[in-house]
Design a protein around this motif. Structure first.
Motif, short mmCIF file in Angstrom:
data_model
loop_
_atom_site.label_atom_id
_atom_site.label_comp_id
_atom_site.label_asym_id
_atom_site.label_seq_id
_atom_site.Cartn_x
_atom_site.Cartn_y
_atom_site.Cartn_z
N UNK A 54 5.15 -70.27 -12.87
CA UNK A 54 4.49 -69.07 -12.48
C UNK A 54 5.34 -68.28 -11.56
N UNK A 55 5.33 -67.01 -11.67
CA UNK A 55 6.29 -66.22 -10.60
C UNK A 55 7.32 -65.74 -11.40
N UNK A 56 7.63 -66.19 -12.54
CA UNK A 56 8.84 -65.97 -13.31
C UNK A 56 8.63 -64.49 -14.03
N UNK A 57 9.21 -63.59 -13.71
CA UNK A 57 9.22 -62.14 -14.46
C UNK A 57 9.73 -62.06 -15.74
N UNK A 58 8.91 -61.81 -16.92
CA UNK A 58 9.61 -61.46 -18.08
C UNK A 58 10.20 -60.42 -18.31
N UNK A 59 11.35 -60.36 -19.29
CA UNK A 59 12.06 -58.96 -19.56
C UNK A 59 11.18 -58.11 -20.13
N UNK A 60 11.13 -56.72 -19.58
CA UNK A 60 10.30 -55.81 -20.29
C UNK A 60 11.43 -54.89 -20.94
N UNK A 61 10.88 -54.46 -22.10
CA UNK A 61 11.66 -53.39 -22.86
C UNK A 61 11.58 -52.10 -21.95
N UNK A 62 12.92 -51.22 -21.89
CA UNK A 62 12.86 -50.11 -21.31
C UNK A 62 13.41 -49.00 -22.43
N UNK A 63 12.89 -47.76 -22.35
CA UNK A 63 13.33 -46.73 -23.22
C UNK A 63 14.55 -46.20 -22.64
N UNK A 64 15.64 -46.01 -23.55
CA UNK A 64 16.95 -45.33 -23.05
C UNK A 64 17.32 -44.36 -24.14
N UNK A 65 17.60 -43.41 -23.50
CA UNK A 65 17.88 -42.04 -24.14
C UNK A 65 19.49 -42.19 -24.39
N UNK A 66 19.73 -42.24 -25.64
CA UNK A 66 21.32 -42.47 -26.09
C UNK A 66 21.93 -41.19 -26.08
N UNK A 67 23.28 -41.10 -25.64
CA UNK A 67 24.23 -40.01 -25.44
C UNK A 67 24.94 -39.84 -26.80
N UNK A 68 24.82 -38.72 -27.43
CA UNK A 68 25.58 -38.56 -28.80
C UNK A 68 26.15 -36.86 -28.67
N UNK A 69 26.98 -36.59 -29.44
CA UNK A 69 27.53 -35.50 -29.69
C UNK A 69 26.75 -34.56 -30.70
#
Length: 215
Positions: A54-69
């Motif tokens: 209890x009290x342990x935070x689970x990893x939450x997926x984050x949206x990441x914008x990839x850099x590309x040419x």
């Protein structure tokens, strides 16, 4: 009669032994024994499951914008600049007509007389075409730099391409739209706004690439 009702000697001990052995083995219907410390805990296939405290935070997926040419849009803008440079070496009309370099020199000389006379003299179009080609090359190189989006560069390229397109259209209208009078240099000048518009629209309409990252 009393002797018949009594069981044989030793039969009671054998029955007790069988019942004791069946109870120790659990039998097909006997209760399954589990460790006392796992009673009431979640299990997976009979093994204790690892449950976060209890009290342990689970990893939450984050949206990441990839850099590309944007190589397609950048290539189109660079090709527009190449077409503008080729127009300087080729004749803009059939026969022994002036080259783009001669028209550019005439346009620069007319600029010294004043902006009003320069714009009304009909010699400003080659200067705008060549200058637009140089700007499109710079913007095309910027599109090759990895970034989240290239919409701002695409918008600037669109403005430059539209200005070049206006100059080419006015130049064609001054010659009466006689296609047989146009040389290879003129067709290179026409290709400058066409390639510029394609590259600008590609850069503006390309959506950012988004992915999920669980940390």
């Amino acid at each position: 009669m009393t002797e018949r009702l009594q069981p044989p000697h030793g039969s009671g001990q054998k029955t007790a032994r069988r019942r004791g052995a069946r109870s120790r083995a659990g039998g097909p219907r006997g209760p399954r024994t589990v460790p006392a410390d796992t009673i009431g805990e979640p299990t997976i296939l009979g093994f204790p499951a690892d449950v976060p405290e209890e009290g342990t935070a689970l990893p939450q997926p984050e949206l990441i914008v990839l850099k590309r040419p944007d190589r397609v849009a950048g290539g189109a803008l660079v090709l527009a600049g190449v077409a503008a440079n080729l127009s300087l070496l080729l004749s803009w009309s059939t026969g022994e007509g002036p080259t783009g370099l001669a028209l550019l020199q005439r346009s620069v000389e007319g600029l010294g007389a004043g902006v009003a006379e320069w714009a009304g003299g009909g010699v400003w179009q080659p200067f705008v075409v060549v200058a637009s080609g140089g700007l499109l090359v710079v913007l095309g190189l910027l599109l090759l730099v990895p970034a989240r989006a290239h919409r701002l560069v695409g918008l600037v390229a669109l403005v430059v391409a539209l200005g070049c397109a206006a100059a080419v259209v006015l130049l064609l209208a001054d010659t009466g739209w006689t296609l047989d009078r146009y040389g290879a240099g003129m067709w290179c000048a026409v290709a400058v706004p066409v390639l510029g518009l394609l590259g600008a629209l590609k850069a503006m309409l390309t959506t950012p690439l988004v992915t999920l990252d669980a940390r």
